[in-house]
Design a protein around this motif. Structure first.
Motif, short mmCIF file in Angstrom:
data_model
loop_
_atom_site.label_atom_id
_atom_site.label_comp_id
_atom_site.label_asym_id
_atom_site.label_seq_id
_atom_site.Cartn_x
_atom_site.Cartn_y
_atom_site.Cartn_z
N SER A 1 0.85 -1.18 0.00
CA SER A 1 0.00 0.00 0.00
C SER A 1 0.89 1.23 0.00
N ALA A 2 0.27 2.38 -0.21
CA ALA A 2 0.99 3.65 -0.15
C ALA A 2 0.38 4.50 0.97
N PRO A 3 1.22 5.12 1.80
CA PRO A 3 2.68 5.02 1.82
C PRO A 3 3.13 3.67 2.36
N PRO A 4 4.32 3.22 1.95
CA PRO A 4 4.79 1.90 2.38
C PRO A 4 5.26 1.92 3.83
N ASP A 5 5.22 0.76 4.46
CA ASP A 5 5.69 0.60 5.82
C ASP A 5 7.15 0.13 5.77
N PRO A 6 8.13 0.97 6.11
CA PRO A 6 9.53 0.60 5.96
C PRO A 6 9.96 -0.53 6.88
N MET A 7 9.16 -0.83 7.92
CA MET A 7 9.48 -1.94 8.80
C MET A 7 9.09 -3.28 8.21
N ARG A 8 8.24 -3.26 7.17
CA ARG A 8 7.74 -4.50 6.58
C ARG A 8 8.01 -4.62 5.09
N ALA A 9 8.46 -3.56 4.45
CA ALA A 9 8.61 -3.58 2.99
C ALA A 9 9.81 -2.75 2.56
N PHE A 10 10.33 -3.08 1.37
CA PHE A 10 11.36 -2.25 0.75
C PHE A 10 10.74 -0.89 0.42
N THR A 11 11.48 0.17 0.62
CA THR A 11 11.01 1.49 0.25
C THR A 11 12.15 2.25 -0.43
N THR A 12 11.78 3.23 -1.23
CA THR A 12 12.76 4.09 -1.90
C THR A 12 12.95 5.35 -1.08
N VAL A 13 14.13 5.52 -0.53
CA VAL A 13 14.41 6.70 0.29
C VAL A 13 14.72 7.90 -0.60
N ASP A 14 15.60 7.69 -1.57
CA ASP A 14 15.98 8.77 -2.49
C ASP A 14 16.11 8.19 -3.89
N ALA A 15 15.78 9.00 -4.89
CA ALA A 15 15.90 8.62 -6.29
C ALA A 15 16.16 9.88 -7.09
N GLU A 16 17.29 9.91 -7.79
CA GLU A 16 17.67 11.14 -8.51
C GLU A 16 18.29 10.80 -9.85
N ILE A 17 17.79 11.44 -10.91
CA ILE A 17 18.40 11.32 -12.24
C ILE A 17 19.69 12.14 -12.25
N LEU A 18 20.76 11.58 -12.80
CA LEU A 18 22.06 12.24 -12.81
C LEU A 18 22.56 12.41 -14.25
N ASN A 19 23.34 13.46 -14.48
CA ASN A 19 24.08 13.54 -15.73
C ASN A 19 25.40 12.79 -15.55
N LEU A 20 26.18 12.67 -16.60
CA LEU A 20 27.39 11.86 -16.54
C LEU A 20 28.40 12.37 -15.51
#
Length: 420
Positions: free
Chosen positions: A95-114
């Motif tokens: 479900s959303a929001p995810p429970d970090p104690m029971r499921a994988f969650t994404t803490v940070d996600a960032e598109i980068l240049n080279l």
């Protein structure tokens, strides 16, 4: 008519598997929470991908379509405390929001240049023993989020002291896209070679280890072959190449390895004769043996492995994890195996073949259907792969029903033609 009835039972059984596999996958799991719960662990990884960005859904980041070039991202994945999970499992949010104690969650996600990607990697290498990179290449039927979470699980459960780099190619993550996925792997081999060449040239990189799974072995071996031809050998920095369940024709594999001439070999191959997914793949490719399913003690395989000094780990009698009913993901889901990989990366010790025990097996209904009725080959071949990663399934039921209807029509037409 008994023939058509028997055939139609196969799609019905496969449909039931597909429906069971489709349940429970939460979409948009890559939306970052920017929060880490106490007691959880995090895995930081750099991503290099030939996928096209998903501009419509930021929770997916990258689609299964082919991008114009290489893109990069930095990902931080939170993993629940060990008390709430089993080694080898990827616990998807329900479900959303995810429970970090029971499921994988994404803490940070960032598109980068080279330049930002290079800086990010070098920062992590400075904190890594031996400045070792572990590059992972996933297999068929894998969405971007699936690749990120699976690699995070491998890094965490192996406890490997590495800087993780995920190379993810444009798989659509759909059962009936096997052909598209295979051509996407071909499409990506130059890009993977470029990534490996850049890592080999980077003075901040001390060692490179590669872990590839299933169809990902094809793009990996092709990239290494090109690299060896271009450089007249593989770079000394490449210390380990681990090929898990290679979905590669054995005859082709012999030529690829011979071209690299990497002796004493840096290659370790994980095979399993009870890998049902590769048994189906063998049917697709003209009944030619797949490397990941051969008996390493039988000829001609034993002679080839010995000649090229390849280390072969036979996982046939190793029990896999709960979701891996086909025995196709033992390298990641069997606790003893994933920990042995971590030990090899940490100390260079030989891989153990793990404990005894035979995992659950799935009957070869699909292979029988594929070999009997060509019109249903796409669905019959795809269905067994549904069990490998059940949360990546989409629209399988509708497509399979359509194939069943088409098969019925084809069989009826054949019966009419055969009548005097």
């Amino acid at each position: 008519m008994r023939f058509s009835i028997r055939f139609m039972r196969a799609p019905a059984a496969l449909l039931a598997l597909g429906l069971a596999a489709c349940a429970g996958r939460q979409e948009g799991v890559l939306l970052p929470t920017h929060q880490r719960a106490p007691g959880t662990s995090v895995v930081n990884m750099l991503v290099a991908t030939t996928r096209a960005p998903d501009l419509k859904d930021p929770g997916e980041m990258f689609s299964g379509e082919r991008g114009a070039g290489l893109s990069f991202a930095a990902m931080t994945v939170s993993i629940p405390p060990d008390a709430y999970r089993t080694v080898g499992e990827v616990q998807w949010p329900e479900s959303a929001p995810p429970d970090p104690m029971r499921a994988f969650t994404t803490v940070d996600a960032e598109i980068l240049n080279l330049p930002a990607a290079i800086a990010d990697l070098n920062k992590r290498l400075a904190q890594t023993p031996k400045r070792q990179v572990l590059l992972f290449v996933h297999g068929y039927n894998t969405r971007f989020a699936d690749a990120v979470y699976r690699f995070a699980q491998i890094v965490h459960d192996s406890d490997a002291p590495v800087a993780p780099v995920l190379f993810t190619w444009p798989s659509r993550g759909k059962l009936l896209q096997y052909g598209y996925d295979h051509e996407s792997a071909n499409y990506s081999r130059d890009a993977l070679e470029n990534v490996l060449q850049a890592l080999a040239r980077d003075r901040n990189v001390g060692e490179i280890s590669i872990l590839a799974h299933s169809m990902g072995n094809w793009v990996t071996l092709e990239a290494l072959r090109q690299m060896a031809i271009r450089n007249r050998g593989l770079p000394d920095k490449i210390k380990n190449v681990m090929l898990a369940s290679p979905d590669v024709d054995f005859d082709v594999f012999k030529r690829q390895i011979a071209t690299m001439d990497a002796r004493p070999s840096i290659f370790t191959i994980f095979v399993s004769r009870d890998d049902e997914a590769l048994a189906v793949s063998r049917r697709v490719w003209g009944d030619k043996p797949r490397v990941g399913a051969v008996n390493p003690n039988a000829e001609p395989y034993r002679d080839v492995f010995a000649h090229d000094r390849l280390l072969v780990v036979d996982l046939t009698d190793v029990a896999s994890g709960g979701e891996d009913k086909l025995g196709h993901s033992k390298f990641a889901e069997a606790p003893g195996v994933v920990r042995a990989i971590g030990a090899r990366l940490a100390t260079g010790q030989s891989l153990s073949e793990g404990g005894a025990g035979v995992g659950d097996k799935l009957g070869m209904v699909a292979a029988g259907a594929a070999s009997t009725v060509g019109v249903a080959a796409g669905a019959a071949v795809a269905a067994p792969f549904a069990i490998v990663d059940p949360r990546t399934r989409e629209n399988f039921a509708d497509r399979l029903q359509a194939v069943g209807e088409q098969a019925g029509e084809t069989l009826q037409s054949g019966a009419n033609v055969a009548q005097p």
